[in-house]
Design a protein around this motif. Sequence first.
Motif, short mmCIF file in Angstrom:
data_model
loop_
_atom_site.label_atom_id
_atom_site.label_comp_id
_atom_site.label_asym_id
_atom_site.label_seq_id
_atom_site.Cartn_x
_atom_site.Cartn_y
_atom_site.Cartn_z
N SER A 325 0.71 -0.65 -0.10
CA SER A 325 -0.30 0.03 0.04
C SER A 325 1.25 1.37 0.38
N TRP A 328 2.91 1.64 -3.81
CA TRP A 328 1.12 2.16 -4.35
C TRP A 328 0.39 2.80 -4.33
N LYS A 329 0.06 3.53 -3.33
CA LYS A 329 -1.33 4.59 -2.64
C LYS A 329 -0.05 5.56 -2.64
N ILE A 330 1.21 5.89 -1.90
CA ILE A 330 1.31 6.63 -1.25
C ILE A 330 3.02 7.51 -2.48
N PRO A 333 2.12 7.53 -6.46
CA PRO A 333 1.19 9.25 -6.94
C PRO A 333 1.92 10.46 -6.47
N ALA A 373 -2.78 7.20 7.86
CA ALA A 373 -2.40 5.63 7.64
C ALA A 373 -2.69 5.23 8.88
N ARG A 378 -6.12 0.32 7.52
CA ARG A 378 -7.25 -0.56 6.94
C ARG A 378 -8.18 -1.22 7.62
#
Lengths: 393, 156, 191, 375
Positions: A325, A328-330, A333, A373, A378
């Motif tokens: 995560s 790919w997510k932080i 981008p 986060a 999650r």
Amino acid sequence: MSTEIFGFDGVNVWVDGLVRVLLIVGFMTVVVMGLIYGERKILARFQQRLGPTRTGPVGLLQSVADALKLVGKEDLRPRNADAWTFELAPYLVFVPVFLGFVIVPFVLDWQVRILELGLLYFVAVTGINIVGWIMAGWGSDNRYAMIGGMRAAAQGISYELPLVLSLLAVAMVVEVPSDSATGESLRGSLNLNEIIAAQAEIPNLVWQPLVLIVFFIAALAELNRTPFDIPVGESEVVGGPFVEYSGIRWSMFFLAEYAALLIMSLIFAAVFLGGWAWPAGLFQDDPWPRWAQALLVTGKAGLFIFMVFWVRASVPRLRIDQLMSFTWKILLPLMFAQVLINGLVLVYDWPEIVLTVTGLVGVLVLVMAVDRAVRHPRPRPAPATQLEGEAAS
Amino acid sequence: MRGILKSLATTLSTFSRRPVTRLYPEGHRDLPERDRAFPVLLWDKDIDEPFCTGCHACERACPVECMTVTMTDNPNHTTNDGNSKRRKIVDKFYIDYARCMRCNICVEVCNFEAIAMNNTWQGHETSVYDRADLVMDLPQLLVQSKAKQLEEWVPE
Amino acid sequence: MSTDDNAAGTAEEAQVEVVDTFDDTIWDTVNRTLRAVDVRPERSALDLIIHIPHADIIRGLRMLKQDADLQFNYLRCLTAVDNESEGIDVVYQLYSVPKNINLTVKTTLPNENKVIETATTVWKAANWLERETAEMFGVSFSGHPDPRPLLMPEDIDMSDTYPLLKSHPFAEIDVLQGEILGHDRDAEGEG
Amino acid sequence: MVVDTSATEFETQDLLLNVGPQHPSTHGVFRMVLEIDGELVKDLVPYIGYLHRGAEKLCENNDFRQGIGYMDRTEYLAAHNAELSYVMAVEALAEIEVPERAQWIRMILCELNRISSHFMFLGAFGVDVGVFGTPFIYGWRERERIIDLFEEISGDRMMFAYFRAGGLAWEVPLNFPERVREVLESARQGVKDFDGLLTQNEIFIARTKNVGVITADDAIEMGMSGPTIRASGVPLDLRKTEPYLQYDQISFETITADGGDVFDRYLVRLQEISQSIDLIEQCLERLEDGPIMPEKMPRMLRLPEGEVYIRTEAPRGEYGIYMVSKGGNKPHRLKVRSACLSNLQALKQMCVGQYVADAIIVLGSIDIVLSEVDR
């Protein structure tokens, strides 16, 4: 075909190549031994221990002793291992790392080859070693090794992206010495020597703070260093892909690991801290003498290495899903945004201070994203409510 | 990120402190006087014989049955023109250090203060290659006390 | 201190004799809860002990757990005591988290038929404790969800003797000392 | 596991992963077989018994002084607490009144042992979570200082055999209070170091929060105890609910947390160290001169018939001794109620549905001592 080495003209290219390879391998082996000793001593200090003390004065020969021991050990292969995969894996980890040294600029003009697409070559070549990790994990016929190999693949591929993007972000805005013919100022270069020369006065650290941090994080992951040592996590998969290796093959993995650390540190020094050029360029137009350059580069690379060791002594390991995560997510981008902004700066000729400001904002976003986060994790996979059969056994 | 920085600061603060480990076989820590290694027998220096009379008290009290004692008439007793008041004296004494659990009970039950726990480093460093070598016989048990290398501590 | 727990007197005698001394305990509540079950009280050094016949044990335990005044929802310990000729006691140490009270429940199994219903249906905590008791004493807990041995090795058949029974022999240990060892080092030589 | 074998889909097979008995994170010889789907744990079967030595049988064949040494070995990280349960069981059966000074010293030693055991947990747990060695050395450093103190008092570093039925084996050294205060000072520093290293670290929080959750009801049902159940919000602390020794004389609050996850178990233990430091200081103030053994103690204890179940709050939870005496100098039956055994039962419930890496830290957070589980 002949070429020139150490001022000797007309040397056969093969002889030339061999000499360079031997020099690099010999140099690297010695430096890696030093690094291992350094890591053990530094970690020991972080932990209020003494570290190696027995072999040689203050344990200086510890790595030599370890190397001798490893070379002397039996090279074991599990009976059910996939012979070819198992035996070849160390080479696929070891060779790419050493190929990476071709473009590393130690000091001005002292490198194996100056490649115009140096950075591209670097990321292309070092990416190969993931194959070696998977082969080691698969070939060992060990479940820990397999889990470790899979983790290594997932992690290596994922963190390759922010790493490449961070190098790209720097490479695209680098100012190349103006072409004397046209007098135009050019931007963008993958040649490490040009990147270093462009930082003679202000290192990229100032313009690209976010990229620097992302590069550091991604490099830690690429090197499988804490907090990203998931593939080899000692307390989980007990060494991961290496678990069945012994003796010389294991030491090849080890050597590759530390050699990769050294390359990363030199690339870091070159791309972000101005390698041998900064701060010499502040005082005079000519570069400093070679020994001073070497000291400079060693110091900068040493800073990176020390940071890696320091982080290793201080931070727990991430979990595989968090690791994925995070990139790919932080990271990804953020790096895309940075590349975009760099492009905008290039196209519209905005002042460079925009880069610094946006970079700092990016760092802030990174910190906040991590904090968020952590605060709002999650939701976990639904717990097994019904434990039938051997209930709670 | 703040927490990670705090972690880094913590490790840096320990970086500057003194190491807490020491070079072991060269740098021995001082042992406290009550330190309990393995039991040894004590030597009566005045009369030049062991304190132990071989009375079996420790043997019976030992939870792990690691001791074997036999008793004999004392050749040095006053009746035999000797200078000792002990009518009986230890003949053979074996302690299996591999089985001893260092519970101090033998010292507590001894009526003659003839046995004590070794409180020197010699008592701790007893590595051997064969377990049989850990069965100590009488001379081995007495050697330290005889050579005055031992200042025993016996609870009252 | 234990007053009279010997099985010498009959159960009734014991009950008549003892009941008066249970004033400061939870015996009244327990007795009321377990009306339907034949119960006999006793005192240990700390807690109240009640004896329940083994046929009623799970019914009794469940009543104790579900009663609003007792709520014995916490199983501290479950074990057995080998009383040799008098059979085997299975002992439950109960605790009530909401009420902060303790109770010991005992039931006696005859040696010929060491079968008792499992308590895992009352507390999950009983699972491993019963497995341990089963392999150590040979008590079989009928309906246990996972009746494998817990501590003993899987490859040794222990079905004829159980380690914690008083009849189980001690292992022979090689005594490494004295003459048996041949401790005469000179004769033994190196090697 | 649902395996769909229709022709259009791949057939997947779950992987069985054997963790232990030789694995760096099983804290001894514990083995669990994980059934994993990728990185997710679908089932977990624990195996124990590798360290079973029959301590109960041994104690049934040894008298009441000899048994103390065996108790040390059932719980080697908190041997004082283990001894305490044993000697209290003997005292309860023999109706021995323990002198007050002996009780205070016992309390101090037990609390010190709790601190050392918790430091050991913090260190090992930090390594499980993946910090390379640093917390281990921090924990070991503080534990070592406490153990040095124990050595000065009892003569041994782990297997103290210092408590006796009735009191203590011998008097503590003269500088005992000063030495304890010194050790407490360094323990405070240790707490500070751990707090700085782990408590706020984002990665640590991300790894441990909401991992291995067990609810209060489940924890009670499973018979869990100690910090593990207190982290689930059940204020079950025998020092408070059923005070023994002089715990009713001093003031302290039961530390609980309500998450029931790995992080809370860590936090509860960290706070309990500070609490124990306070407790010891209160004990030191109340410590007065006096006898450490009752005046008339027989040479060989013989107990009357009777039975007792003694429970004390050991660092890992309720350490119980169920002792049945039928007269004579040996117990007829001695059962060690191990806190770890009961806590470990809940492992499966806490791990299923989590990641492999979580299973490791959940196991670490239970803080098992295998010698206590297997006895």
